[in-house]
Write an enzyme that holds these catalytic residues in place. Structure first.
Site, short mmCIF file in Angstrom:
data_model
loop_
_atom_site.label_atom_id
_atom_site.label_comp_id
_atom_site.label_asym_id
_atom_site.label_seq_id
_atom_site.Cartn_x
_atom_site.Cartn_y
_atom_site.Cartn_z
N THR A 157 13.62 -4.47 -4.99
CA THR A 157 12.47 -4.91 -4.20
C THR A 157 12.42 -6.42 -4.29
O THR A 157 12.63 -6.99 -5.37
CB THR A 157 11.18 -4.32 -4.80
OG1 THR A 157 11.15 -2.93 -4.52
CG2 THR A 157 9.93 -4.98 -4.23
N ARG A 185 6.67 8.80 1.71
CA ARG A 185 6.22 8.16 0.47
C ARG A 185 6.01 6.65 0.67
O ARG A 185 6.86 5.97 1.22
CB ARG A 185 7.25 8.40 -0.64
CG ARG A 185 6.92 7.71 -1.97
CD ARG A 185 7.68 6.43 -2.15
NE ARG A 185 7.53 5.89 -3.52
CZ ARG A 185 7.96 4.70 -3.91
NH1 ARG A 185 8.58 3.92 -3.06
NH2 ARG A 185 7.80 4.29 -5.15
N GLY A 187 5.18 3.26 -1.62
CA GLY A 187 5.11 2.76 -3.00
C GLY A 187 4.08 1.65 -3.13
O GLY A 187 3.18 1.51 -2.30
N GLY A 209 9.39 -2.36 -9.38
CA GLY A 209 9.51 -1.36 -10.43
C GLY A 209 9.17 0.03 -9.93
O GLY A 209 9.28 0.31 -8.74
#
Lengths: 291, 291
Positions: A157, A185, A187, A209
């Site tokens: 990321t 999904r 995040g 993370g």
């Protein structure tokens, strides 16, 4: 992310990408530009660079597609924009900024966000621009391994934080999310307060993370809250929150910039791609913990 | 939401719905049940009640569909689940809980979340279950008015907070969002830290209002941060954060429950549908500010 797992070419490519992103952001800041413009410029470089999990080279979903998330936030007035699950915008960070500037909404998602992107003239890219053979191999490996979501898989990321000459801070984050993600999904990256936050009263934060743990701990906002409400320094706040994520069972890292130009960084992993540039000419690019 | 704008039938129906939701949650708590179960039970009642903007009777998108958002969070371990933009699940709060219990992800969205719902056996409902004539009329009126998003339009998001006999707190929120929303807009309700948060160390919070401002202020997590880091009481924290939202230009309200059973509520609007039930037998249901 250790010296054993990166090839020399990956190591060199990652460092070159980080340096180019720093160049792009620092050039704007040196010319008196806004932190908001600097973080966007840095992320555009990283989104185009296949060494990172964002834009071109993003991690792929269970269906083999890139579904991209991004957010941007301006510490001056806490205006923010974000997108989740977009599939055809070359620079998701620019799309997040277009959402911010459209003013009505903060977070757009899925096919609707793709339509917003086309309607607002963002540069479009075909699926083949994003999905690279290396990521397809990682997806196949993930599926062969039983298809469980590995909370340790998501690194790469990209995020940027900056403080400009006027003492304003900004943060931006962009990602493909976890390999093999399903069911739409989302995040932490595009969630204001979780993976991204900026507030001139405290700091600008971008996180990477195991996103679900970062959401549960409201990581980016929690760092700002510790600075603003508890008087913690940036480094102490960053380390405290990463420890809290670890206590929940997650891992990852954050980068932080404060309105006086101070910088902090904390990660609970063997390495984290990172770099910094300051007005006194200091330049740093690093991958492993011991650098 | 004033005495001028609600008909006697709307007023009575709203109060009956609130009382039924309180009954459902309180019965579980009185039997020694968990706060998490109580907030879900209360929301199921409100999701079925067309007087509220959630589940049946949700506000409709620009395309005339219901796109439902919900979240639930358990203060014991800060586990959380949420869904955004689901179209076919009768009880979005139950779907949010299923996401939480599936453990891998926190937030699912769009068609993927609809698929997760079917795969996990949640009760499905047809579009006609959600979209009611009154909401279609509100959408037509909104479009006739120029189609701009009115930050004051969204009232009726449902939320519940609870503290159980063991001192655990939980929060849940469910909504159809703003009338005429487009581009896969996601508001604050399903965003952990923005419209929903629960942490036994501080409080459980559920918010309603102009979601974009609540996202920018990380309202639910900010209330918990003020309690935990600055030692503020629940009521002071709630009022302080609602004032911060107002300073950004937004309006709305929050309900808060603490781990000692204390309750708080703050809103910057002429009214907010609300109710409370406590173990000493107190019952309250109200709509207008002066009640």
């Amino acid at each position: 992310m250790t010296r054993d797992t990166l090839t020399p070419a990956q190591d060199a490519g990652t460092r070159a990408g980080l340096a180019a992103a720093l160049d792009a952001g620092a050039a704007l800041l040196e010319a008196g530009g806004a932190a908001l413009d600097a973080v966007a410029a840095a992320l555009r470089v990283l989104e185009d660079d296949p060494h990172f999990n964002a834009g071109r080279g993003a991690a792929l979903t269970w269906d083999g597609r890139a579904e991209l998330d991004a957010a941007i936030m301006d510490g001056r007035d806490r205006r923010a924009g974000a997108v989740a699950g977009v599939t055809a915008t070359r620079h998701p960070v620019d799309l997040a900024r277009a959402v911010m500037e459209q003013r009505a909404h903060v977070l757009l998602s899925g096919p609707g966000a793709d339509a917003f992107s086309r309607d607002h003239g963002l540069e479009q890219a075909a699926p083949g621009w994003f999905a690279l053979p290396e990521r397809e191999a990682q997806l196949a490996e993930m599926k062969a391994g039983g298809g469980t979501f590995d909370v340790d898989m998501k690194y790469g990321t990209v995020g940027a934080v900056a403080c400009d000459a006027h003492g304003h801070v900004a943060a931006a984050t962009s990602t493909g999310g976890v390999t093999g993600k399903r069911w739409g999904r989302i995040g932490d990256s595009p969630l204001i307060g979780a993976g991204t936050y900026a507030d001139d009263r405290a700091a600008a934060v971008s996180a990477t993370g195991a996103g679900e743990f970062f959401i549960r701990a409201s990581v980016a906002h929690e760092i700002c809250a510790r600075v603003r409400l508890a008087g913690e320094g940036l480094q102490a706040a960053a380390e405290g929150v990463i420890a809290e994520v670890a206590a929940l069972g997650g891992t990852g890292g954050v980068i932080v910039a404060g309105p006086s130009g101070e910088l902090a960084c904390s990660f609970a992993t063997p390495g984290m791609n990172r770099g910094q540039a300051t007005s006194d000419g200091t330049r740093m690019v690093a991958i492993y913990r011991d650098e």
